[in-house]
Design a protein around this motif. Structure first.
Motif, PDB file in Angstrom:
ATOM      1  N   ASP A  25      25.901  35.369  35.119  1.00  0.00           N
ATOM      2  CA  ASP A  25      24.474  34.280  35.305  1.00  0.00           C
ATOM      3  C   ASP A  25      25.235  33.163  36.721  1.00  0.00           C
ATOM      4  N   GLY A  26      25.357  34.096  37.641  1.00  0.00           N
ATOM      5  CA  GLY A  26      25.411  33.134  38.637  1.00  0.00           C
ATOM      6  C   GLY A  26      26.708  32.974  39.427  1.00  0.00           C
ATOM      7  N   GLU A  27      27.283  32.596  38.766  1.00  0.00           N
ATOM      8  CA  GLU A  27      28.299  31.789  38.589  1.00  0.00           C
ATOM      9  C   GLU A  27      29.035  31.860  39.264  1.00  0.00           C
ATOM     10  N   ARG A  28      30.150  31.511  40.751  1.00  0.00           N
ATOM     11  CA  ARG A  28      30.643  32.181  41.860  1.00  0.00           C
ATOM     12  C   ARG A  28      32.100  32.524  40.727  1.00  0.00           C
ATOM     13  N   ILE A  29      32.516  33.395  40.400  1.00  0.00           N
ATOM     14  CA  ILE A  29      34.304  33.745  40.450  1.00  0.00           C
ATOM     15  C   ILE A  29      35.515  33.295  41.401  1.00  0.00           C
ATOM     16  N   ASP A  30      35.072  33.765  42.645  1.00  0.00           N
ATOM     17  CA  ASP A  30      35.523  34.113  43.795  1.00  0.00           C
ATOM     18  C   ASP A  30      35.412  34.421  44.806  1.00  0.00           C
ATOM     19  N   ILE A  31      36.129  33.966  46.094  1.00  0.00           N
ATOM     20  CA  ILE A  31      35.729  34.765  47.194  1.00  0.00           C
ATOM     21  C   ILE A  31      36.700  35.553  48.011  1.00  0.00           C
ATOM     22  N   LEU A  32      36.146  36.340  48.589  1.00  0.00           N
ATOM     23  CA  LEU A  32      37.228  37.715  49.562  1.00  0.00           C
ATOM     24  C   LEU A  32      36.683  37.699  51.048  1.00  0.00           C
ATOM     25  N   ASP A  33      38.193  36.443  51.876  1.00  0.00           N
ATOM     26  CA  ASP A  33      37.243  36.442  53.312  1.00  0.00           C
ATOM     27  C   ASP A  33      37.224  38.030  53.605  1.00  0.00           C
ATOM     28  N   ALA A  34      36.699  38.091  55.206  1.00  0.00           N
ATOM     29  CA  ALA A  34      36.424  39.101  56.033  1.00  0.00           C
ATOM     30  C   ALA A  34      37.819  39.970  56.470  1.00  0.00           C
ATOM     31  N   THR A  35      38.843  39.366  56.245  1.00  0.00           N
ATOM     32  CA  THR A  35      39.823  39.985  56.596  1.00  0.00           C
ATOM     33  C   THR A  35      40.853  40.681  55.605  1.00  0.00           C
ATOM     34  N   ALA A  36      40.585  40.060  54.622  1.00  0.00           N
ATOM     35  CA  ALA A  36      41.117  40.445  53.463  1.00  0.00           C
ATOM     36  C   ALA A  36      40.185  41.792  52.920  1.00  0.00           C
ATOM     37  N   ALA A  37      39.044  41.745  53.396  1.00  0.00           N
ATOM     38  CA  ALA A  37      38.020  42.906  52.811  1.00  0.00           C
ATOM     39  C   ALA A  37      38.481  44.061  53.159  1.00  0.00           C
ATOM     40  N   THR A  38      38.530  43.929  54.808  1.00  0.00           N
ATOM     41  CA  THR A  38      39.537  45.452  56.012  1.00  0.00           C
ATOM     42  C   THR A  38      41.083  46.194  54.869  1.00  0.00           C
ATOM     43  N   ASN A  39      41.598  45.718  54.000  1.00  0.00           N
ATOM     44  CA  ASN A  39      42.393  46.096  53.101  1.00  0.00           C
ATOM     45  C   ASN A  39      42.246  46.245  51.743  1.00  0.00           C
ATOM     46  N   ALA A  40      42.667  47.716  51.892  1.00  0.00           N
ATOM     47  CA  ALA A  40      42.313  48.699  50.134  1.00  0.00           C
ATOM     48  C   ALA A  40      43.060  47.833  49.620  1.00  0.00           C
ATOM     49  N   GLN A  41      43.783  47.560  49.109  1.00  0.00           N
ATOM     50  CA  GLN A  41      44.988  46.988  48.545  1.00  0.00           C
ATOM     51  C   GLN A  41      44.641  45.489  47.839  1.00  0.00           C
ATOM     52  N   THR A  42      44.503  44.866  49.381  1.00  0.00           N
ATOM     53  CA  THR A  42      44.156  43.591  48.900  1.00  0.00           C
ATOM     54  C   THR A  42      42.883  43.390  47.880  1.00  0.00           C
ATOM     55  N   VAL A  43      41.423  44.531  48.459  1.00  0.00           N
ATOM     56  CA  VAL A  43      40.340  43.978  47.883  1.00  0.00           C
ATOM     57  C   VAL A  43      40.765  44.609  46.482  1.00  0.00           C
ATOM     58  N   ALA A  44      41.376  45.705  45.951  1.00  0.00           N
ATOM     59  CA  ALA A  44      41.879  46.186  44.731  1.00  0.00           C
ATOM     60  C   ALA A  44      42.362  44.908  43.907  1.00  0.00           C
ATOM     61  N   GLN A  45      43.519  44.311  43.987  1.00  0.00           N
ATOM     62  CA  GLN A  45      44.274  43.331  44.128  1.00  0.00           C
ATOM     63  C   GLN A  45      42.717  42.102  43.602  1.00  0.00           C
ATOM     64  N   LYS A  46      42.422  42.329  44.266  1.00  0.00           N
ATOM     65  CA  LYS A  46      41.333  40.884  44.420  1.00  0.00           C
ATOM     66  C   LYS A  46      40.451  41.091  43.584  1.00  0.00           C
ATOM     67  N   MET A  47      40.451  42.129  43.395  1.00  0.00           N
ATOM     68  CA  MET A  47      38.866  42.782  41.835  1.00  0.00           C
ATOM     69  C   MET A  47      39.474  42.699  40.448  1.00  0.00           C
ATOM     70  N   PHE A  48      40.596  43.254  40.368  1.00  0.00           N
ATOM     71  CA  PHE A  48      41.547  43.505  39.195  1.00  0.00           C
ATOM     72  C   PHE A  48      42.042  41.994  38.554  1.00  0.00           C
ATOM     73  N   LEU A  49      41.807  40.871  39.854  1.00  0.00           N
ATOM     74  CA  LEU A  49      42.274  39.410  39.116  1.00  0.00           C
ATOM     75  C   LEU A  49      40.756  38.696  38.857  1.00  0.00           C
ATOM     76  N   VAL A  50      39.572  38.960  39.707  1.00  0.00           N
ATOM     77  CA  VAL A  50      38.951  38.581  39.494  1.00  0.00           C
ATOM     78  C   VAL A  50      38.271  39.416  37.925  1.00  0.00           C
ATOM     79  N   PHE A  51      38.097  40.054  37.942  1.00  0.00           N
ATOM     80  CA  PHE A  51      37.762  40.825  36.112  1.00  0.00           C
ATOM     81  C   PHE A  51      38.532  40.039  35.351  1.00  0.00           C
ATOM     82  N   ASN A  52      39.962  39.778  35.493  1.00  0.00           N
ATOM     83  CA  ASN A  52      41.197  39.269  34.206  1.00  0.00           C
ATOM     84  C   ASN A  52      40.605  38.528  34.058  1.00  0.00           C
ATOM     85  N   LYS A  53      39.638  36.925  35.206  1.00  0.00           N
ATOM     86  CA  LYS A  53      39.366  35.472  35.152  1.00  0.00           C
ATOM     87  C   LYS A  53      38.218  35.856  34.289  1.00  0.00           C
ATOM     88  N   TYR A  54      36.909  36.918  34.653  1.00  0.00           N
ATOM     89  CA  TYR A  54      36.199  36.560  34.261  1.00  0.00           C
ATOM     90  C   TYR A  54      36.588  37.326  32.673  1.00  0.00           C
TER      91      TYR A  54
END
Length: 121
Positions: free
Chosen positions: A5-34
């Motif tokens: 519906d376009g509502e923002r769930i979370d945001i990942l800053d550019a620095t964190a986006a360079t670390n694959a483990q951080t991105v994977a963890q954030k994606m899991f947390l976002v999916f879990n919240k969703y």
């Protein structure tokens, strides 16, 4: 990340986006919240509404199954104990509990299996 519906769930800053483990963890947390938001807003009210029809209950159970919403286990167990529950909905409940495989789900399935075995003996 945004919901459908376009509502923002979370945001990942550019620095964190360079670390694959951080991105994977954030994606899991976002999916879990969703999926927890979907459960609380759309699914749980249907599972707990004693006047909800079989079609709506089955659709709610499909969402739980598709998203593996483990928080739904207790509501599904309670739904299974509801008087007059249509057999097709009960069968879907049992299938979804098998998918969730939480302690609550497994305990309920084991109890039902033991009860069925006792009734056959």
């Amino acid at each position: 990340s945004a919901r459908s519906d376009g509502e923002r769930i979370d945001i990942l800053d550019a620095t964190a986006a360079t670390n694959a483990q951080t991105v994977a963890q954030k994606m899991f947390l976002v999916f879990n919240k969703y999926r927890n938001d979907i459960y609380e807003k759309d699914v749980r009210p249907k599972l707990e509404n004693e006047k909800e029809g079989a079609k709506e209950l089955t659709a709610a159970l499909e969402i739980v199954d598709d998203f593996t919403i483990v928080n739904a286990d207790k509501a599904i167990v309670m739904l299974l104990k509801r008087e007059g529950l249509e057999p097709a909905v009960a069968a879907k409940c049992i299938a979804v509990l098998g998918t969730l495989s939480t302690k609550t789900a497994v305990d309920e399935l084991f109890e039902r299996a033991a009860s069925a075995y006792e009734n056959v003996s």
